[in-house]
Design a protein around this motif. Structure first.
Motif, short mmCIF file in Angstrom:
data_model
loop_
_atom_site.label_atom_id
_atom_site.label_comp_id
_atom_site.label_asym_id
_atom_site.label_seq_id
_atom_site.Cartn_x
_atom_site.Cartn_y
_atom_site.Cartn_z
N TRP A 160 42.17 21.07 110.70
CA TRP A 160 43.47 21.08 109.80
C TRP A 160 44.83 21.37 110.77
N HIS A 161 45.88 20.59 110.41
CA HIS A 161 47.19 20.70 110.98
C HIS A 161 48.24 21.04 110.08
N PHE A 162 48.80 22.28 110.31
CA PHE A 162 49.73 22.69 109.60
C PHE A 162 50.95 22.11 110.20
N GLU A 163 51.55 21.51 109.28
CA GLU A 163 53.08 20.77 109.89
C GLU A 163 53.99 20.48 108.68
N THR A 164 55.17 20.44 108.86
CA THR A 164 56.12 20.05 108.15
C THR A 164 56.51 18.69 108.01
N ARG A 165 56.16 17.83 109.10
CA ARG A 165 56.70 16.46 109.16
C ARG A 165 55.67 15.63 108.48
N PRO A 166 56.39 14.44 108.04
CA PRO A 166 55.38 13.38 107.35
C PRO A 166 54.54 12.86 108.20
N VAL A 168 71.60 22.01 104.60
CA VAL A 168 70.45 20.86 104.45
C VAL A 168 69.44 21.19 105.01
N VAL A 169 68.10 21.36 104.39
CA VAL A 169 67.11 21.54 105.45
C VAL A 169 65.95 20.46 105.15
N ASN A 170 64.76 20.19 105.87
CA ASN A 170 63.84 19.28 105.86
C ASN A 170 62.49 19.75 105.52
N ASP A 171 62.32 21.13 104.94
CA ASP A 171 61.06 21.77 104.61
C ASP A 171 61.34 22.61 103.43
N PRO A 172 60.35 22.27 102.45
CA PRO A 172 60.58 23.01 100.96
C PRO A 172 60.49 24.51 101.30
N THR A 173 59.47 25.18 102.22
CA THR A 173 59.52 26.42 102.56
C THR A 173 61.11 26.92 103.05
N ALA A 174 61.43 26.33 103.73
CA ALA A 174 62.89 26.60 104.50
C ALA A 174 63.83 26.86 103.37
N SER A 175 63.69 25.98 102.36
CA SER A 175 64.64 25.95 101.15
C SER A 175 64.35 26.84 100.25
N LEU A 230 48.29 19.53 106.52
CA LEU A 230 48.83 20.60 105.27
C LEU A 230 50.08 21.41 105.55
N SER A 231 50.84 21.50 104.43
CA SER A 231 52.53 22.15 104.92
C SER A 231 51.68 23.64 105.02
N PRO A 232 52.63 24.11 106.12
CA PRO A 232 52.36 25.27 106.64
C PRO A 232 52.06 26.56 105.51
N THR A 233 53.28 26.72 104.66
CA THR A 233 53.03 27.75 103.73
C THR A 233 51.93 27.61 102.79
N PHE A 234 51.74 26.33 102.18
CA PHE A 234 50.80 25.97 101.20
C PHE A 234 49.42 26.13 101.73
N GLY A 235 49.24 25.64 102.95
CA GLY A 235 48.08 25.62 103.69
C GLY A 235 47.50 26.85 103.95
N VAL A 236 48.20 27.89 104.63
CA VAL A 236 48.02 29.29 105.03
C VAL A 236 47.63 29.98 103.56
N THR A 237 48.67 29.66 102.65
CA THR A 237 48.56 30.80 101.41
C THR A 237 47.23 30.38 100.56
N HIS A 238 47.37 29.11 100.39
CA HIS A 238 46.16 28.70 99.23
C HIS A 238 44.87 27.84 99.75
N ILE A 239 45.16 27.20 100.97
CA ILE A 239 43.85 26.37 101.33
C ILE A 239 43.18 27.38 102.46
N LEU A 240 43.73 28.01 103.46
CA LEU A 240 43.08 28.59 104.38
C LEU A 240 42.02 29.59 103.74
N PRO A 241 42.50 30.34 102.50
CA PRO A 241 41.37 31.37 102.29
C PRO A 241 40.20 30.72 101.76
N LEU A 242 40.08 29.36 101.46
CA LEU A 242 38.99 28.53 100.89
C LEU A 242 38.14 28.28 102.19
#
Length: 182
Positions: A69-75, A166-173, A42-54
C-alpha cells in the motif's frame, strides 16, 4: 487442424505446445483464492483513517495476499506504475480504467462566529465569493477545482471562493479551512 495464426503461434513458441498448455494450467490452478501482491495507491488521510483499520480482516480472509500500500497525494498512472487499485477522490482515469464509487463524500461548510461577525452570512453558495478560501489545484490537470454545493432539495450551484491559498491535497484543504474558521 491449426489455422495459419495457430501455426505461427506454434512456431513462435518453438513447437512446445504441450509445455505451454501445462504452464497455463499450472498458473490458473488453485486460483480460487486471491493470492500475490496487491499494489494499492491510497490518499494518506483516507487510507490511514478508513482502509488501514481493515488490514487485519483482509489478511485473515485472504492470507495469500501480500498488500503493498502506497499512501501518497500525487496522481498515479495505474498502468505505467503497475498499480492494481487506486482509492481516492478526484482521480483522472486513462481510457479503459474501471472506476466505482465506494462511498459518497459529504462535506459541510462551517464558519466560526468571528469570521461571520464582520459580514452578512451568505444566503446561497454564490455568496462565498466574499470569503477567503483554500482551493485545490490537482497536479495532473493544473486547473483550480471549484466547489459545487447542493441544498436540502438537491439543487446544485457553484460555490466560488476567493483563491487565497492554493493547495494540491484535499486533506490540506480541509485542515486549512477548519483552522481558518476556528
Amino acid at each position: 487442424m491449426l489455422t495459419e495464426a495457430g501455426e505461427r503461434l506454434l512456431q513462435s513458441i518453438g513447437g512446445n505446445f504441450d509445455a505451454l498448455q501445462t504452464a497455463i494450467a499450472d498458473a490458473s490452478s488453485g486460483a480460487s483464492e486471491p493470492a500475490g501482491v496487491l499494489k494499492v495507491s491510497l490518499s494518506p488521510t483516507f487510507g490511514v483513517t478508513h482502509i488501514l483499520p481493515l488490514f487485519s480482516e483482509l489478511l485473515r480472509r485472504y492470507p495469500l495476499i501480500r498488500p503493498e500500500w502506497h499512501f501518497e497525494t500525487r496522481p498515479v498512472d495505474l498502468v505505467e506504475e503497475g498499480y492494481d487499485v487506486a482509492i481516492g477522490g478526484g482521480l483522472d482515469f486513462a481510457p479503459g480504467i474501471v472506476a466505482r464509487t465506494l462511498a459518497p463524500a459529504h462535506m459541510v461548510v462551517v464558519a466560526s462566529p468571528a469570521s461571520l461577525a464582520e459580514r452578512t452570512p451568505p444566503s446561497d453558495p454564490a455568496g462565498l465569493s466574499q470569503y477567503d478560501g483554500t482551493v485545490m489545484r490537482p497536479l495532473r490537470s493544473g486547473r483550480i477545482r471549484h466547489w459545487a454545493m447542493r441544498n436540502a432539495a438537491g439543487a446544485e450551484m457553484a460555490a466560488p471562493l476567493r483563491e487565497t491559498i492554493v493547495v494540491n491535497d484535499p486533506t490540506a484543504s480541509a485542515k486549512r479551512q477548519s483552522s481558518a474558521s476556528a
